[in-house]
Design a protein around this motif. Structure first.
Motif, PDB file in Angstrom:
ATOM      1  N   PRO B  68       0.830  -1.197   0.000  1.00 44.74           N
ATOM      2  CA  PRO B  68       0.000   0.000   0.000  1.00 44.74           C
ATOM      3  C   PRO B  68       0.870   1.255   0.000  1.00 44.74           C
ATOM      4  O   PRO B  68       1.985   1.240   0.536  1.00 44.74           O
ATOM      5  N   THR B  73       5.533  10.022   1.648  1.00 47.59           N
ATOM      6  CA  THR B  73       6.377  10.912   2.448  1.00 47.59           C
ATOM      7  C   THR B  73       7.071  10.154   3.580  1.00 47.59           C
ATOM      8  O   THR B  73       7.734  10.764   4.422  1.00 47.59           O
ATOM      9  N   SER B 135       4.743  16.794   7.990  1.00 48.97           N
ATOM     10  CA  SER B 135       4.473  16.595   6.567  1.00 48.97           C
ATOM     11  C   SER B 135       2.983  16.714   6.263  1.00 48.97           C
ATOM     12  O   SER B 135       2.536  16.271   5.215  1.00 48.97           O
ATOM     13  N   THR B 140      -0.848  11.287   3.965  1.00 44.55           N
ATOM     14  CA  THR B 140      -2.253  10.880   3.981  1.00 44.55           C
ATOM     15  C   THR B 140      -2.638  10.257   5.321  1.00 44.55           C
ATOM     16  O   THR B 140      -1.777   9.771   6.061  1.00 44.55           O
TER      17      THR B 140
HETATM   18  C1  LIG Z   1       9.426  16.595   5.689  1.00 39.29           C
HETATM   19  C2  LIG Z   1       8.817  15.471   6.419  1.00 39.29           C
HETATM   20  C3  LIG Z   1       8.367  15.662   7.710  1.00 39.29           C
HETATM   21  C4  LIG Z   1       7.792  14.626   8.415  1.00 39.29           C
HETATM   22  N1  LIG Z   1       7.337  14.852   9.688  1.00 39.29           N
HETATM   23  C5  LIG Z   1       6.772  13.857  10.372  1.00 39.29           C
HETATM   24  C6  LIG Z   1       6.273  14.072  11.700  1.00 39.29           C
HETATM   25  O1  LIG Z   1       6.330  15.152  12.250  1.00 39.29           O
HETATM   26  N2  LIG Z   1       5.713  13.011  12.352  1.00 39.29           N
HETATM   27  C7  LIG Z   1       5.614  11.792  11.763  1.00 39.29           C
HETATM   28  O2  LIG Z   1       5.087  10.886  12.390  1.00 39.29           O
HETATM   29  N3  LIG Z   1       6.062  11.556  10.522  1.00 39.29           N
HETATM   30  C8  LIG Z   1       6.631  12.555   9.805  1.00 39.29           C
HETATM   31  N4  LIG Z   1       7.093  12.312   8.538  1.00 39.29           N
HETATM   32  C9  LIG Z   1       6.992  10.964   7.974  1.00 39.29           C
HETATM   33  C10 LIG Z   1       5.754  10.689   7.091  1.00 39.29           C
HETATM   34  O3  LIG Z   1       5.192  11.871   6.602  1.00 39.29           O
HETATM   35  C11 LIG Z   1       4.709   9.925   7.870  1.00 39.29           C
HETATM   36  O4  LIG Z   1       5.220   8.646   8.172  1.00 39.29           O
HETATM   37  C12 LIG Z   1       3.369   9.751   7.157  1.00 39.29           C
HETATM   38  O5  LIG Z   1       2.474   9.105   8.029  1.00 39.29           O
HETATM   39  C13 LIG Z   1       3.457   8.964   5.874  1.00 39.29           C
HETATM   40  O6  LIG Z   1       2.263   9.152   5.152  1.00 39.29           O
HETATM   41  P1  LIG Z   1       2.194   8.883   3.593  1.00 39.29           P
HETATM   42  O7  LIG Z   1       0.799   9.083   3.154  1.00 39.29           O
HETATM   43  O8  LIG Z   1       3.213   9.673   2.905  1.00 39.29           O
HETATM   44  O9  LIG Z   1       2.543   7.339   3.540  1.00 39.29           O
HETATM   45  P2  LIG Z   1       3.580   6.574   2.629  1.00 39.29           P
HETATM   46  O10 LIG Z   1       4.940   7.090   2.794  1.00 39.29           O
HETATM   47  O11 LIG Z   1       3.053   6.469   1.262  1.00 39.29           O
HETATM   48  O12 LIG Z   1       3.491   5.159   3.295  1.00 39.29           O
HETATM   49  C14 LIG Z   1       3.929   4.955   4.611  1.00 39.29           C
HETATM   50  C15 LIG Z   1       3.556   3.549   5.051  1.00 39.29           C
HETATM   51  O13 LIG Z   1       2.160   3.452   5.133  1.00 39.29           O
HETATM   52  C16 LIG Z   1       1.673   2.359   4.398  1.00 39.29           C
HETATM   53  N5  LIG Z   1       0.364   2.763   3.925  1.00 39.29           N
HETATM   54  C17 LIG Z   1       0.028   3.884   3.269  1.00 39.29           C
HETATM   55  N6  LIG Z   1      -1.294   3.940   3.064  1.00 39.29           N
HETATM   56  C18 LIG Z   1      -1.816   2.846   3.631  1.00 39.29           C
HETATM   57  C19 LIG Z   1      -3.135   2.330   3.750  1.00 39.29           C
HETATM   58  N7  LIG Z   1      -4.190   2.953   3.267  1.00 39.29           N
HETATM   59  N8  LIG Z   1      -3.302   1.145   4.402  1.00 39.29           N
HETATM   60  C20 LIG Z   1      -2.252   0.493   4.906  1.00 39.29           C
HETATM   61  N9  LIG Z   1      -0.992   0.935   4.811  1.00 39.29           N
HETATM   62  C21 LIG Z   1      -0.781   2.093   4.178  1.00 39.29           C
HETATM   63  C22 LIG Z   1       2.722   2.118   3.357  1.00 39.29           C
HETATM   64  O14 LIG Z   1       2.736   0.796   2.909  1.00 39.29           O
HETATM   65  C23 LIG Z   1       3.973   2.474   4.107  1.00 39.29           C
HETATM   66  O15 LIG Z   1       4.406   1.372   4.846  1.00 39.29           O
HETATM   67  C24 LIG Z   1       7.672  13.360   7.810  1.00 39.29           C
HETATM   68  C25 LIG Z   1       8.105  13.180   6.506  1.00 39.29           C
HETATM   69  C26 LIG Z   1       8.666  14.214   5.809  1.00 39.29           C
HETATM   70  C27 LIG Z   1       9.111  13.980   4.401  1.00 39.29           C
END
Ligand SMILES: Cc1cc2nc3c(=O)[nH]c(=O)nc-3n(C[C@H](O)[C@H](O)[C@H](O)COP(=O)(O)OP(=O)(O)OC[C@H]3O[C@@H](n4cnc5c(N)ncnc54)[C@H](O)[C@@H]3O)c2cc1C
Lengths: 448, 480
Positions: B68, B73, B135, B140
């Motif tokens: 998924p 991010t 982020s 999401t």
């Molecule tokens: C600049 C920056 C700042 C950040 N700051 C923070 C912060 O303050 N706190 C923090 O916790 N994180 C932070 N992060 C990390 C990141 O944004 C988080 O981990 C966020 O939750 C990831 O969301 P995403 O939608 O980008 O997921 P993705 O990166 O696309 O996926 C992350 C994980 O979730 C799984 N996944 C995604 N969607 C689903 C779904 N629907 N069902 C099951 N599994 C799924 C994927 O398989 C993967 O393992 C930061 C990242 C960046 C780049």
């Protein structure tokens, strides 16, 4: 005591850990074990479980024994595993707002320890003087202050368990933020001892508020009280509970609707005195606007007497053997409707119903006590009532879990109810963690 | 089934334009915000829970692996598709707010909804969604659920797990199940709690029920500058000891301060050792009282400067340096490796000193920009990949994570284990502890079809930790 059992456990557990005397005192829902063992340490717990699982015996972990009536009757029971002797408070780190203790420490002991540093353990479980930490986590019962603090699942940050085969493992840690690996704490909390035996836990604490006060409004109807509750939810009370006249009569005169009035709504405000005072006047105005006939404010001392009594309502140890308590969970906006449905389903003469509704999170408890001198509900009537309650609760989006009833009444009903969503997955989890069915067989949902 | 017929079978489910299989189209899906790269076999972008279920079912029948993906991010390689011909399921088309219930303060959303969009959607009712990863403009809700995301304001309000009431999940065989839901304390195991933080290995979240909170009536932000790190750390403890759990309690060290002043100056004295940001919120009287207390603690510890603001614009200015820090580090070093360890907050100072030692021993500058209130460190090891320093930077990172664990802490507070930290898991967990976790996956996904190669140390050769660094491939305005 059967000698075959002694053979199994001597050598593995210290023989002086084996409890003597009448084993019926260790009964779970009227089912007496064949042996009761209370180890002094985690190694002892492992030893008992290793031996029990190797011999195909069924084990019931027991803490303070205050809530053993939860769940279905055990399908099998050989060994009661007492955990009261694991009673070390391992670490209180005031600066970290965390505490780590063994499973047998009572909630009251934990509270008094952390209170010395102006902190509190944010778990308001019934009967804290006898409830152990392990037991409180295993049942995950929630009290009124959940509104501010969440439940045990939100408070536990780390856990140590011994699994059905005697292997000790841990999950989480002692820090307040942690995503290292799966959050197994959530799985063990609320699993009623069916997946593993909790032997230690780390929990987050909260600072004690500077001021505590409770506004008590008396309302002509449950509907009015619930409407008022929804109005004041945004003021961020720490607790908000409605009682009907019968349940209110058990609150030491602190929140008892007088004759002719149906409900009392208690709203606990905490924080800085100035903030409490402003919200208090907001609440008074809101209550009156919702037809309250009176609003009274309890100052700190009385407020502190009230809430433990609210938490204990229906859990008191000198219970009537005929008591029936059913828990419901609905959206806050449907609490009044649910209460009405329960009242309508309730048999009229002879038995009286008491309602306790935590309106802010939608958990409602209904208790039927035998009325003074009147006849009690017999087991058949109880089964019929529960069926009727479920029929009415389902359309409102609620379950109806029988938390308390005479052991005999359980023959005719599943206390958890049918059609539990996710049951297949739950069965697979049980199969993974306790494939032999060593731990509390039969007591959980779907006969897990 | 050959690749072409697999593509058509998937197209039959989600539509032709939502199946990507040409190498060029797959490029954007090969990484997340960490540096691990791996090209997925095929990417599908379903529009509904039903479509997800059909895609998963198809993969199940064919014995294929699935990953998924949210916004990509993630900082630990979670969304990177390991394994051969893995199908990546991107949830970004499923971004609707399905229901907002203002009375009961909850919402039902699709997993592809961007975190900040949820708060934007409910703010007109005076409500907001509390978990606020830095982020949040991009990540999401589904990704947040999978990572149990935190954020600066999780100190007071808790992380994602404390705000998720229920999840609709598509399991490995394509069946759909609700974990939790609208009512509290449903009978049975807390499957919701077990699923949150599952890093995409347990199932695909297709709907999420979240709790909303009433927006605070007042907010006050403090910026305190300290000459000595000791005093700043003592201020953190002092605030907690005063019975205050602020909404946010953030810190930056001297190197981060200098980076900020170098890139986008906000007026920090470059010889200061620490900047502390404290935010209190709630009722006006509460904020007044707590604010006074925070000011008193900072002053008594000799804060060199103390400023505060109530107005949103001014508060944003106080936050500007903190929010710009990560981007600023990118201007002083070509690469950085961003860590995420947690320690008990009373041991912050001691661990920061260990970090300083690592800096000296390993010869890399290390900046610290972090969530001090909950002990969540984000040391950034600055290095230059072109000089072949990556490997040594990783060693430095390993030494820091070890120091965190030795101080009673953990490997990750919010970014997850993913690929990045899986080899470090044995630092914290015994094989038995890990086996207990594997049982959860065996129950949810017995075929291990979801997100292979994540979380758990691989195979028998897990002796040498081999993480992979996060680098400054992040946008310049990124912050953590
Ligand atoms: C600049 C920056 C700042 C950040 N700051 C923070 C912060 O303050 N706190 C923090 O916790 N994180 C932070 N992060 C990390 C990141 O944004 C988080 O981990 C966020 O939750 C990831 O969301 P995403 O939608 O980008 O997921 P993705 O990166 O696309 O996926 C992350 C994980 O979730 C799984 N996944 C995604 N969607 C689903 C779904 N629907 N069902 C099951 N599994 C799924 C994927 O398989 C993967 O393992 C930061 C990242 C960046 C780049």
């Amino acid at each position: 005591m059967p000698t075959d059992l002694l053979d199994i456990f001597t050598g593995l557990a210290d023989t002086s850990d084996i409890l003597t005397g009448d084993l019926s005192q260790y009964s779970v829902d009227g089912v007496a074990p064949r042996i009761a063992i209370a180890p002094r340490d985690v190694v002892g717990v492992s030893g008992v479980l290793r031996a029990a699982s190797a011999s195909g015996l069924a084990v019931a972990p027991v803490g303070g024994g205050t809530k053993l009536f939860l769940g279905n009757r055990p399908k099998r029971l050989d060994v009661v595993l007492g955990l009261r002797r694991l009673d070390c408070l391992l670490e209180h780190a005031p600066g970290d707002l965390t505490v780590t203790a063994q499973a047998g420490v009572t909630i009251e002991k934990l509270q008094s320890e952390v209170a010395r540093h102006g902190q509190l353990l944010p778990l308001d479980v019934p009967l804290p003087s006898h409830t152990t930490l392990g037991g409180a986590l295993a049942v995950n019962l929630t009290g009124p202050r959940r509104l501010a603090y969440g439940t045990a699942r939100d408070v536990v940050i780390g856990i140590r368990v011994v699994d059905a085969k005697g292997e000790a493992t841990k999950a989480g840690g002692r820090v307040v933020k942690n995503v290292t690996g799966y959050d197994l704490c959530k799985l063990y909390v609320g699993s009623l001892g069916t997946l593993a035996v909790i032997v230690e836990a780390s929990l987050r604490l909260a600072p004690m508020p500077l001021e505590e006060r409770t506004a008590v409004g008396i309302f002509p109807s449950i509907q009015d009280a619930c409407d008022a509750a929804l109005d004041v939810m945004r003021l961020g009370p720490r607790a908000m509970t409605m009682v009907d006249a019968r349940a209110g009569s058990k609150l030491a005169g602190l929140a008892s609707p007088p004759v002719g009035q149906q409900a009392a709504l208690m709203v606990e405000l905490t924080g800085r005195p100035a903030a409490v005072t402003r919200r208090q006047s907001d609440i008074q105005a809101t209550f009156l606007g919702r037809n309250a006939v009176s609003v009274q404010v309890l100052e700190k001392q009385e407020s502190r007497r009230l809430w433990p009594a609210v938490t204990d309502l229906g859990w008191d140890s000198q219970r009537s053997p005929q008591q029936l308590t059913v828990r419901f969970g609905v959206l806050p906006s449907r609490v009044a409707e649910l209460c009405r449905a329960v009242q309508e389903a309730s048999p009229q003469p002879g038995v009286s119903l008491g309602l306790v509704a935590h309106v802010g999170h939608g958990v409602v408890r209904a208790t039927w006590w035998p009325a003074n001198g009147g006849p009690a509900l017999d087991t058949k009537a109880m089964a019929l009532l529960v069926a009727e309650l479920r029929r009415r609760a389902t359309p409102l989006g609620s379950y109806a879990i029988v938390e308390r009833c005479p052991a005999a009444a359980k023959e005719g009903l599943d206390v958890w109810g049918e059609g539990v969503e996710g049951l297949d997955l739950m069965r697979r989890i049980k199969e993974q963690y306790d494939p032999q069915g060593t731990l509390n067989p039969g007591r959980f949902v779907g006969g897990i | 089934m050959n690749r072409a017929s697999l593509v058509s079978a998937l197209e039959a489910v989600v539509g032709k334009e939502y199946v990507f299989h040409h190498p060029d189209d797959l490029l954007v899906y090969e990484s997340d915000a960490s540096v691990d790269r791996h090209t997925p076999g095929i990417v599908v972008v379903p529009a509904s829970s039903e479509e997800v279920a059909r895609v998963v079912h198809l993969a199940f029948e064919l014995g294929l692996l699935l990953v998924p993906r949210g916004a990509g991010t993630g900082l630990s390689g979670g969304a990177v598709a390991l394994g051969e011909n893995t199908i990546q399921v991107a949830l970004t088309r499923m971004h609707r707010v399905l229901e907002v219930d203002t009375v009961n303060q909850m919402a039902v959303v699709e997993p592809g909804l961007v975190n900040l969009d949820l708060t934007t959607a409910v703010s007109r009712y005076g409500l907001y969604y509390a978990p606020d990863p830095s982020s949040q403009r991009a990540c999401t809700i589904g990704g947040n659920v999978a990572e149990n995301a935190g954020g600066p304001h999780c100190l007071r309000y808790g992380t994602t797990t404390n705000h998720v009431l229920g999840v609709e999940v598509v399991l490995e065989d394509g069946s759909v199940v609700w974990l939790g839901g609208h009512s509290r304390d449903l009978p049975g195991y807390d499957l919701t709690g077990a699923f949150v933080g599952g890093e995409g290995t347990l199932g695909i979240a297709t709907r999420v029920v979240v709790r909303l909170l009433p927006a605070p009536e007042a907010i006050r932000t403090f910026l305190a500058i300290f000459d000595r790190m000791e005093d700043a750390s003592a201020a953190v403890s002092g605030i907690i000891a005063a019975g205050i759990v602020p909404a946010a309690l953030e810190m930056m060290d001297n190197l981060a301060i200098r980076a900020v002043e170098n890139a986008r100056p906000v007026g920090y004295p470059t010889d200061a050792e620490a900047v502390l940001l404290v935010e209190v919120d709630g009722l006006r009287e509460e904020v007044e009282g707590e604010g006074e207390e925070v000011g008193r603690v900072c002053q008594s510890l000799g804060a060199r400067q103390l400023r505060f603001a109530d107005d949103p614009k001014e508060r944003e200015l106080l936050w500007a340096g903190r929010k710009g820090a990560l981007g600023a580090l990118g201007t002083i070093a070509p690469n950085y490796y961003l860590l995420d360890g947690v320690v008990p907050r009373t041991r912050l100072l001691e661990v920061l000193q260990r970090v300083k030692e690592v800096e000296r021993q390993h010869g890399f500058p290390i900046a610290n920009v972090f969530h001090a209130g909950d002990g969540n460190l984000h040391p950034c090891v600055l290095f230059d990949e072109r000089k072949g320093e990556a490997h040594r930077a990783i060693e430095a990172a390993g030494a820091i994570l070890k120091a965190c664990v030795e101080a009673g802490g953990v490997l990750t507070g919010e970014h997850g284990v993913g690929i990045e930290k899986r080899a470090f898991m044995p630092l914290m967990f015994t094989p038995q502890d890990l086996a207990a976790m594997e049982r959860l996956r065996d129950a949810f996904a017995p075929g291990h079809r979801f997100n292979p190669g994540k979380v758990f140390p691989e195979g028998a050769t897990c002796g040498e930790p081999q993480p992979t660094p996060t680098s400054s491939g992040l946008p310049a305005d990124a912050w953590v």
